[in-house]
Design an enzyme around this catalytic site. Structure first.
Site, short mmCIF file in Angstrom:
data_model
loop_
_atom_site.label_atom_id
_atom_site.label_comp_id
_atom_site.label_asym_id
_atom_site.label_seq_id
_atom_site.Cartn_x
_atom_site.Cartn_y
_atom_site.Cartn_z
N ASP A 62 0.82 -1.21 0.00
CA ASP A 62 0.00 0.00 0.00
C ASP A 62 0.85 1.26 0.00
O ASP A 62 0.55 2.22 -0.71
CB ASP A 62 -0.94 0.00 1.21
N LYS A 67 0.54 -6.60 1.75
CA LYS A 67 -0.19 -5.33 1.70
C LYS A 67 0.19 -4.43 2.87
O LYS A 67 0.31 -3.21 2.72
CB LYS A 67 -1.70 -5.60 1.70
N ASN A 95 -4.84 -1.95 -4.56
CA ASN A 95 -6.06 -2.04 -3.74
C ASN A 95 -5.88 -1.19 -2.49
O ASN A 95 -6.38 -1.53 -1.42
CB ASN A 95 -6.34 -3.49 -3.37
N ASP A 120 -11.14 -2.85 11.85
CA ASP A 120 -10.10 -3.75 11.33
C ASP A 120 -9.65 -4.74 12.39
O ASP A 120 -9.58 -5.95 12.15
CB ASP A 120 -8.90 -2.94 10.82
N GLU A 137 -11.12 -4.93 1.55
CA GLU A 137 -10.37 -5.65 0.52
C GLU A 137 -11.15 -6.82 -0.06
O GLU A 137 -10.95 -7.23 -1.20
CB GLU A 137 -9.03 -6.13 1.10
N HIS A 190 -5.12 -9.34 3.33
CA HIS A 190 -4.06 -9.52 4.33
C HIS A 190 -4.60 -9.88 5.70
O HIS A 190 -4.03 -10.72 6.41
CB HIS A 190 -3.21 -8.26 4.40
N ARG A 191 -5.71 -9.27 6.11
CA ARG A 191 -6.22 -9.50 7.46
C ARG A 191 -6.83 -10.89 7.62
O ARG A 191 -6.79 -11.46 8.71
CB ARG A 191 -7.20 -8.40 7.86
#
Length: 429
Positions: A50, A415, A92, A316, A344, A389-390
Site C-alpha cells: 500500500d 499489503k 487495492n 479492522d 479488501e 491480508h487481514r
C-alpha cells in the site's frame, strides 16, 4: 494450486514484536508531506504494497523523495504537484486512492486513477458526489460510483458547505479534510447520517494539526476548515507501529496465556485500534500499557469469556476477535461492522465462510456476525484469504487453539506486513 503455508498446532514462548509502521499514518503522512511547503523526514514508515503504491504515485506526480523506509526525506511541493497529467495505478490501497482522488480533484489537471479488480468494486461515489458539489470534474470510466476515474480541471463554484455521507467509509471524510485546505478557502463539511470508524478521523485530524492545519470538529457531524491554510511539515515525524497489526499478537498472548509484548505504540497512541487491547481485557486478558509498548497475557486458570461487541470503533482489529471467539465456548457477536462489506473483500462473508471450515456455526447478517465455536475444531482446514491480508493474519491464530491450519496465499500479507509469518512463527516453541 495456490501457494500456502501449513501452521502446526503451536504453543508460544514469551516474546516481543517490533511492529511495522501504521499503514493509516504512513500514507496520510506521505501525502501531507508531499503537499507541504518544506522538507520532512519520516522515520519508521511502513514498507508494504500500500505504501509502495502511494510512493509510486507521488513520484509520478513529480514529488522528490529520497532515503529509505527507516528515514525517508520528502521534499514538499507547496500544495501543487509539478505534473498536471498522470496515469496512476493504486492497486487495492484505499488509503492512497481516496485521498489522492480528492487532492487531485482540488488541484485539477488530467489524471487517470485505477487499481486492481477489487479496487474497482469498492465504492467511491459518496466522495465523488461531495467533490463535484465543491467544483470537481470527475468522470467514471467504468461502473458509476466506482473506480476507475478520470479527473479534470477544478471549477470553483463558490459552494463552501459540503455534505458527505458517513456510513460507508470514513476515508471519504478523511479525503475531503486533507484536500480542501489546498483551495485556500474556508469550508464546512457536514456529515450526513452516522459517521463510522471515528477513530480514523481522529488520526487524520491529529496529523493535519502536526502539519499546521487545525480543523474544528463538532461531534463528528460538522467540521470547519480555516481559510488561507497551508501545510507546513514538522522537521521529523515518527510513524507509530500499526495498531491493527498489533491485534494478532495481542490476541496471541490471550490465547496462548503467555506474555506477548508489541513495541512501537503505547498508551498515548493516536490510533483507535489500540482500544482492541481494552476489549481483550474485558474477556480475560491481563494488559500492561507502557509509553512505547502494550503487553497481553492471561493468568493461570482464567477463562476466555464470550462477548457481544459493537465493533464500529475498531473495525479492522475486530476481525481478530472472530477467531478469538473460537476459544470462548459460547456464541459471540460482532455488531455494527457493515464497513467490512466494502473492504479488501466482503469480510463478513469471508469470515463466515472460513470460520465454518474450522467447524464453527456462523450466522451472517448485513452488519453483524454471530459465531458459535464447535466442541472440537477441524484440523488442517484450508483457509482461503481472498487477497485480503487481514484474513491470513487472523486465521494464523487458529494454530494456537490445538489444531494445525493451512493458510492459502500467505503473501497477501505484503499489503501491510510482509514479514508477518516469519515474525509469528518466530514466537512459537
Amino acid at each position: 494450486m495456490t501457494d500456502s503455508i501449513r501452521l502446526p498446532a503451536h504453543t508460544l514462548q514469551p516474546g516481543t514484536v517490533a511492529l511495522p509502521g501504521s499503514k493509516s499514518i504512513s500514507n496520510r503522512t506521505l501525502l501531507l508531506a508531499a503537499l507541504a511547503d518544506n522538507t520532512c523526514e519520516i522515520k519508521s514508515l511502513l514498507k508494504s504494497d500500500d505504501t509502495d503504491r502511494m510512493l509510486e504515485a507521488l513520484d509520478t506526480l513529480g514529488v522528490r523523495i529520497s532515503g529509505d523506509a527507516n528515514s525517508l526525506i520528502v521534499h514538499g511541493s507547496s500544495g501543487a504537484f509539478p505534473n498536471k497529467s498522470a496515469d496512476l495505478f493504486l492497486g487495492n490501497a484505499g488509503t492512497a486512492f481516496r485521498p489522492l482522488t480528492a487532492v487531485l480533484a482540488l488541484l485539477g489537471g488530467d489524471y487517470h486513477l485505477h487499481g486492481v479488480a477489487r479496487m474497482h468494486e469498492r465504492p467511491i461515489g459518496d466522495l465523488v458526489d461531495a467533490l463535484r458539489i465543491a467544483g470537481a470534474d470527475i468522470d467514471y470510466l467504468g461502473n458509476p460510483g466506482f473506480p476507475p476515474l478520470h479527473i479534470g480541471e477544478w471549477r470553483d463554484n463558490d459552494t463552501r458547505v459540503i455534505p458527505v455521507k458517513g456510513n460507508v467509509s470514513s476515508q471519504f471524510l478523511t479525503a475531503l479534510l486533507m484536500a480542501l485546505p489546498l483551495s485556500g478557502e474556508a469550508f464546512t463539511i457536514k456529515v450526513v447520517g452516522e459517521l463510522i470508524s471515528k477513530p480514523y478521523i481522529d488520526i487524520t485530524l491529529n496529523l493535519m494539526a502536526k502539519f499546521g492545519v487545525n480543523v474544528e470538529n463538532q461531534d463528528y457531524q460538522t467540521f470547519y476548515l480555516p481559510a488561507d491554510a497551508r501545510y507546513h511539515a514538522p522537521q521529523t515525524l515518527h510513524v507509530e507501529g500499526d495498531a491493527s497489526s498489533a491485534s494478532y499478537f495481542l490476541a496471541a498472548g490471550l490465547l496462548a496465556g503467555v506474555p506477548i509484548r508489541v513495541s512501537g505504540l503505547g498508551k498515548n497512541a493516536i490510533q483507535g485500534d489500540v482500544a482492541f487491547a481494552a476489549e481483550l481485557e474485558k474477556i480475560g486478558a491481563t494488559v500492561v500499557w507502557g509509553e512505547d509498548f502494550i503487553e497481553v497475557s492471561r493468568a493461570a486458570g482464567q477463562k476466555i469469556l464470550p462477548f457481544d461487541l459493537d465493533a464500529n470503533h475498531i473495525p479492522d482489529a475486530a476481525m481478530t476477535l472472530g477467531v478469538v471467539a473460537l476459544a470462548t465456548g459460547a456464541t459471540c457477536s460482532l455488531r455494527n461492522i457493515g464497513s467490512w462489506r466494502v473492504k479488501e473483500t466482503d469480510r463478513i462473508a469471508a469470515m463466515a465462510n472460513e470460520l465454518r471450515k474450522v467447524g464453527a456455526t456462523v450466522v451472517e447478517e448485513e452488519e453483524a456476525i454471530h459465531i458459535t465455536p464447535p466442541a472440537e475444531l477441524i484440523a488442517d482446514a484450508r483457509i482461503d484469504t481472498y487477497d485480503d491480508h487481514r484474513m491470513a493474519m487472523c486465521f494464523s491464530l487458529v494454530s494456537l487453539l490445538g489444531v494445525p491450519v493451512i493458510i492459502n496465499d500467505p503473501k497477501c500479507t505484503h499489503k501491510t506486513f510482509p514479514t508477518y509469518f516469519d515474525v509469528f512463527t518466530g514466537l512459537c516453541r
